[in-house]
Structure formats: C-alpha cells, structure tokens
Design an enzyme around this catalytic site. Sequence first.
Site, PDB file in Angstrom:
ATOM      1  N   LYS A  76       0.897  -1.187  -0.027  1.00  9.00           N
ATOM      2  CA  LYS A  76       0.042  -0.049   0.002  1.00  9.00           C
ATOM      3  C   LYS A  76       0.977   1.334  -0.088  1.00  9.00           C
ATOM      4  O   LYS A  76       1.998   1.275   0.563  1.00  9.00           O
ATOM      5  CB  LYS A  76      -0.926  -0.067   1.097  1.00  9.00           C
ATOM      6  N   SER A 151      -9.689   2.029   2.728  1.00  9.18           N
ATOM      7  CA  SER A 151      -8.896   2.959   1.870  1.00  9.18           C
ATOM      8  C   SER A 151      -8.039   2.076   1.098  1.00  9.18           C
ATOM      9  O   SER A 151      -7.387   2.472   0.176  1.00  9.18           O
ATOM     10  CB  SER A 151      -8.154   4.030   2.769  1.00  9.18           C
ATOM     11  N   SER A 175     -10.554  -0.203   6.864  1.00  4.13           N
ATOM     12  CA  SER A 175      -9.864   0.134   5.716  1.00  4.13           C
ATOM     13  C   SER A 175      -9.063  -1.335   5.060  1.00  4.13           C
ATOM     14  O   SER A 175      -8.828  -1.251   3.972  1.00  4.13           O
ATOM     15  CB  SER A 175      -8.647   0.897   5.748  1.00  4.13           C
TER      16      SER A 175
END
Lengths: 484, 477
Positions: A76, A151, A175
């Site tokens: 990420k 997210s 998330s």
Amino acid sequence: MHNKTIAELSAGLKAGEFTSVELTQSYLNRIDSLDEQLNSFITVTPELALEQAKQADAQRATGHVGILNGIPLAQKDIFCTKGVKTSCGSKMLEPFISPYDATTITKFNDSGAIMLGKTNMDEFAMGSSNETSWYGPVKNPWQLDSVPGGSSGGSAAVVAARLAPAATGTDTGGSIRQPASFCGITGLKPTYGRVSRYGMIAFASSLDQAGPMTRTAEDAALMLNVMAGLDSRDSTSVDEAVPDYTADLNNSLSGLKIGLPKEYFSEGLDDAVAKVIESAVKEYEKMGASVKEISLPTSNLAVPTYYIIAPSECSSNLSRIDGVRYGYRCEDPKDLNDLYIRSRGEGFGAEVKRRILVGTYALSEGFYDAYYVKAQKTRRLISNDFNQAFADVDVIMGPAAPSTAFKLGELSDDPITMYLSDIYTIAVNLAGLPGMSIPAGFANGMPVGLQLIGQHFAESKLLNIAHQFQQETDWHTQTPDAFK
Amino acid sequence: MQWEVVIGLEIHVQLSTKSKIFSGASTAYGAEPNTQACAVDLGLPGVLPVFNGEALKKSVMFGLAIGAQINERSVFDRKNYFYPDSPKAYQISQLYYPIVGEGFIDVDLEDGSQKRIGVTRAHMEEDAGKSLHESFHNQTGIDLNRAGTPLLEIVSEPDMRSAKEAVAYMRKIHSIVRYLGVSDGNMQEGSFRCDANVSLRPKGQKEFGTRAELKNINSFRFVEKAINVEIERQMDILESGGTVVQETRLYDADKNETRSMRSKEEANDYRYFPDPDLLPIVISAEEIEAIRSTLPELPDAKCARYMDTLALSEKDAKALTVDRDMADYYEAVQQAIGDAKMAANWILGDVAALNNKHAIEFKECPVSPEQLIGLLKRIQDNTISGKIAKEVFEAMYAGEGDADTIIDKKGLKQITDTGAIEAIIDEIIANNPSQVAEFQSGKDKLIGFFVGQVMKASKGKANPGQVNQLLQTKLKP
C-alpha cells in the site's frame, strides 16, 4: 501461476518449478496488461522487483531461505519505501521520495519478498471507496463500475484480480476489512500494537494498524509471521511474543462459541448480505461451533466516536505536510502564510480537508472537553462492551459491511452514508481488537465478507477459524471472470 | 498610587542528554546546520517518537531537589502550531499531567533575608529548531539541529515582587540544575532561557493586574533590565489612567525596551491533546527512590556543612557553594591542605579575582586544584611567603608551570638561613645609623621600616618571622 496462493508459490519456488524472476515477471506482465482497467497501482517498480527477484533466487541457491523468499507482493502506498515515491494517494506527497523504509517494508525485504509496486488508496487513507485518491478511483475487479472499497482499495483489487498473490493494507476504521469484503478476499486487521506503525504514514495514530490482504487465511498467517512484533521505533508496538501464526490453523472448531451481536443484524443491513452471513454461520455450526446472540449496546456510538477521534488525530498528524521541507509547494508563495495556505489548499483533497477541519474544531479551546474528551470516554465504553461479550464467547461474527460494493460515484456526495459503510468495523479499531473479513458468498453478484472479531492478540485463533471455513467452502477461490 | 510588582518566571532548561528526547540524533551544540537532525527530527511522514529515559531521570532529579511531588504517571501532549522551525507543526510537551508537581526553593535576597518561591510545576518537552534570517536573501533558512533537544520547563508561582527577586530565583534554579548535572546551564548557547510574566497591581489589592509575557531572555543581567523597563512601561500606562494589554512582548537588549510581539487575540489556539504516539510515562515509587539516592549534596546543604564542620563564615560558605564547580574545586584544595580558611581565602580571593578578570568559568580555570594545592603547601612549609605566593600564582595562571617549577626558575625560595639574613640585617643597620638611634630611643614603630628594608634587600625572600626576630635582637641597645 497467478492463481496460486503464497503457500503454493513458495512450494513451487522450493521445488524449482520456476524461479522468482520468472514469477515476478509473470505478475509484472499481468499488471502491465490488466491494471489499466483497475488503476490499482500508483507506482509499479519493475526494475526494483526484478533486481530483488534475482537476489532472492541467488539467496535460495545458497541454502536455507524463508517462506516468503522470492514471493512478489504489492505494498500500500502508505508505507514509506526508500527511493520510491510514497504518495499516500495525495497530490501533497506526489513529489515525495522517501529516504527511508517503513519497518514493515524492511521486514519484507529481509524476508526476501519482492515489491511489485505501490497500491492506490484513498487519500491519506481517508475514505471507504478509494474515490478520494488523487490518482483516480480504483475499479472493483468483480464489476468495473463499482468501488473496491477503501481505503486499501488498490491492495484489495490487486489481490482479487490476481495481480499479486498478496498485498499489505492498513486499517483505521475498516480500511482492510471493508475492501476485503467488497473484493472477495481475506483481510486481517491485527490487534493495535501487533504490527509496527513506523514508516506507515499516520492517519489516526491510536487506530491505525497494518495487516495482510491475501487470498487465504493461511497466506495471511504467513504474512503476519513477518509483519508482527515489537519495534523499538514504535512506542505503541507491544512486547508480546509472536507465535507461528500457521501453527493453529488446523485446530478443530468443535466447541467454539460464536457470538452474533444483535446490533449488527438490524436496520441498515442489506437483506441479501444478511442471508450470506447467516449461511456462513450455519457452516460453522456444522463444524461443531455453538452460536449465541449477544449485545454490544454501544454499537451506535462507534461511528460518531470515531469521527471525533480520527479527525482530531489526523488534523495534527497531517500538519507536518506543510510544503516547507518536502511534498507539494504552491508556485511563488508571497510569504509564509501564503505558502502554508496555498500549498495545503491546493495539495489536499476535499475529504482530507473535511476531516482536518472537523478535527481542528473538535480540539479547539472550549470544545475539547465536549468532543475529544467525551469521545475518549465513549471509546472506553465501547471497549468494555467487547470485554463483556468475550466473557461468554470466543469470537464475534457479523457482516464486514452493511452492503456489497456500491457503484462508483454513488455516495461521493453523501459522506454520512459513506461513513456508515464502516459501521461494523469501526468499533473494532476503537477497542484495538483484531478483526478479519473472509469471503462468505455473494449477494447481487458481488462478494460478501464475513467479519470475525477476536480478543486482543487472538490472531492465531481468528486465522484458525478463518482457515477452517476455507477448508469447507470455496468462496475464497472465486476469481472475477475478467481476471481468471 | 503605590504599585506592587508581581512576577512569575518560566525557565527552559536544556537537559544534558547525549541524544534527543524523541530520537537518537546527537544534541551536541554548534554542528553544521541540519547535520544533527534525523528522519524523526525532520518530521518526515511516518516517523514516530521514542522517549529518551535519560530526560525522565534528569527531570525527576530536579523535582526531588526542590522537594516537589513527582507524578508517577505523566503524559505527553501535542501543542499544535505552524512554524517552519517546528517540523511536525506540533511540539510534544506535557500540559495536563506534568512529570514534576508543586515544589519550592528558598532564595537569598540582597538584604540578607530569605524568601520562599513556589514552583508550580515542571514538565518535559522538545525544543524547536532555529530560523536563520541572516545570509539568505529574502528567504529564511531552517536549522533543525536543535529540534528535539530535551527541555525541562520550570514554571514558578507569581511570588516574586521585584526584578532582583526574579534574578535571585533564576540564579538559584541555575545553581541547582548545574549541581545536579541535569543541564550545563550555558546561557550563551541557549541551554538556560527564561520567559517572565510581569504585572502590576495597587498595593494591598488581591487580584492580579493584567500581565505581559516577556519572551526568551538569555542572561541574568537582561532579565533584570527587561523586567525593570517593563515595570516602568506598565506603571506609565497605569499612572496615566490607561490599561495594560495582555500580550507577549520581546525584550530588545540594544534599545533596552520591550515591544509587542502578539496580543492575546492573535495568540494561537494550541489544540493540546495527548500524543497518541507515546505511552504515558510511568515511574514507580521505587525508581523514584533510586534516583533520590543518586542526588548530590545541594548548595543549601553544602553551605550549612561548610559553616558547621569547616567553621567558615556564612558569607564565605555561600560564596563558595553557588557554583558547583567552585565548590568542588574548594573541597579538593581544602581536603589536601587541611586548612579550610586558607583555602577559602585563596579561592574567593586570588583565584576568583583572576577568573573574573579573564571572564573564565571555574571549570575552565587554568590553575588546577592540584596546582593550587602545590602552591599552598609551599606556604605551609615556609618555602615561600604568602606575598611571594601571589606572584607564583599569577605565573601559574599564565601557564608557566607548577609552583615548584616557578619557584625554582625565578629563585623565589624563601631565605631561612639565619646567617644570610643576619648579613643583610647588619648591612641595613650599618647604613641607617640615625634610624637605629631613633628606634633605640624608644620609637618602636620604626621596626616596620627595618623589616621593609630587609625584605626589599632580600627581594621579598627572607622569612618575615625570622627577620622580625633577628632585628629585635640586633637592634637592642
């Protein structure tokens, strides 16, 4: 090759069926040809990946290597990666090349894992749909006009579309779990303090936690084996022994006590999603588990509490990104205030600004006690609810999200409904507990995630419970047609 | 109207830890800009603070030294504000739960009386970097070497009633932190800085007047001057019927005036909240006691001991104990020569005088305690007189070597050979018949003249006691 799990790929590497360079190249090829549809990567790092793969192969030739040696992963874009752009999904950090590696990145590097690239995400991890990314929204591999969740939407899409066998995510209010649910993959948010936050760009420091996003519980265990542990650079990381998370995977679930919070099955939950969850729970009963309805009476306080604490912390955490030392700076600032105001005004997106403003307001003199202090008190109540529930049950189950993935743009102008899509996940962060989402079936043609919530440091137990489900079902093996 | 001055001080003491309060970077002063700032000090995205336990130990030492409550649980808070030399845009400090609670110190006033000044609290925090406005055309340079240096902010009660009291309080705190070794107290390098809250109220009134805060005053002299000009400024306003505005003011030493920096309305809302990156600092009663056992003897106790067991006067004992380096120096010399008074006279006299003349701190005194001991022993064994010793001392101070070397090289050894002294005396008597006659007719005071002549002829080296004795014998009619 791309339909294999980490465990299978590792066995293949070990048996010499293919090299890490070949494996890495095959994933890079898939990303090259397929990611245009998804937009799941912000940065792809082919040279670095192949160099790492070469080293991994060389290391393997010299003798003993770990299970992740040579395995390609996606990271990420919230993790600082030395020499590679670390944007956190924001224009504000578009020019930021990190001079150091996050602890999680260092650990993966040391394990011999390969980094394919950095995945797309909601800007500074603030969002539930991946639409707040400055790099554009990620598409859900199951239905390209739907969101992948957020997210960690890029990481979820990457794993669902088999562009990498696994990825990292971070979870502040859901998330990891919500996008795992939306994309039909396995996602684990560990106990707060289990994984170092050093080098993970902070959204809400008291809630943020990194975890694996994988196809299977077994892979999540292999990833967590590398990620977990005390870090002298993170004072909030916990000095708790790191077990081998694969050790308990095959334990029997006979006698397991499951709690179903009635608040998680009430108004707001999509009927089709509820049905999937109910049948998943039945599957557990078949395995010898008992089920009991429980109550988490403060569930309704979780979202409002979260939306005081998280914005308060983020308003302070993001202040350092001011255009002075790194990151985006406006053209020709005429003085210091102009530099601050225009750099931040032009660099941050609308959702980030909204949360900075809410947090700044909540911490202001005269409001602090009414908002922040009160939110900390309700946070304690929420935590107490869980403690009480765990006196009677081993694991709490429910939906990871109230619905399946919604359409792109559907909730863009409706932040409240958007915030409510994390209603079942947020309380877990407030209490610092570990939580998972595992594929449990489909509703309206889209994947549904079953959420498992455990006691502090009960990751082994959760992984065991998830793995046993995956031995009996094949939801986690389903692949979107376009990415088979 | 009669006005009463009310002063409270906030003193920032740099704690002398090797590394910063939340990072591993060095705290050494004077390095090239930004060479002692790591990723944490630069406030890069993703970095986290890790607390340096040395700062806790030193803060607790200070708290114990002033008899304060030590809080077993203290918490770091974020103080949020934007400024380029504050790289995270917040300072990590302790607002709600400081490490040190209420305490006090006793200060000596000029009239010889003592006054007790309350300390409200002391808390740990990190220093900011520096903005460099020189040498950057139309731009400001940022040096983050100092960012993250540990500070202890010591907040007093508004107990002081004059600039002199404020200075006495500040000096006492300075003395204590130096004794404890928790800070080098170096004011030129900014290790010891002070903000002063000054207000006036009609004598007899209970409520405080509106205060102005004077920022960052870096010497004892400036504190006194700054407070005094601020008192005058406020008095002028009040006397002419005006009202004092609550604001932050800056002291300009060149113009000897204070000027407004920002008003209360312009003041930041710092939005304090507990830093979620740091756990509460917990210290047990046992750990506090362990730190207590490491406390050195403090100035007040030392002063009392000098008076009780070394029989020094209060004045000498106080003077010797203000500065720990001076006291350490004194004790080394005193113990070696076994003469407390002689050691005190030399150190408060010749040694202090030359140090003052050359503006040298005691710890940098070019004459080491061992060298001074070597000199004083030569007085004690009659090798040289006290007068010659001063000459030797000056030579030692100038770096010419040890006492024995200088005495040898300059031929300053005292003449104790009776025959040699008699020869000089005989010559003096022969050359001064009229004075001899006067002395013998009863003018006893003239003995001084003869001693002087002999000492002069011997270049000061004749033993004065022997000279006196021999003269008395030889001058007898």
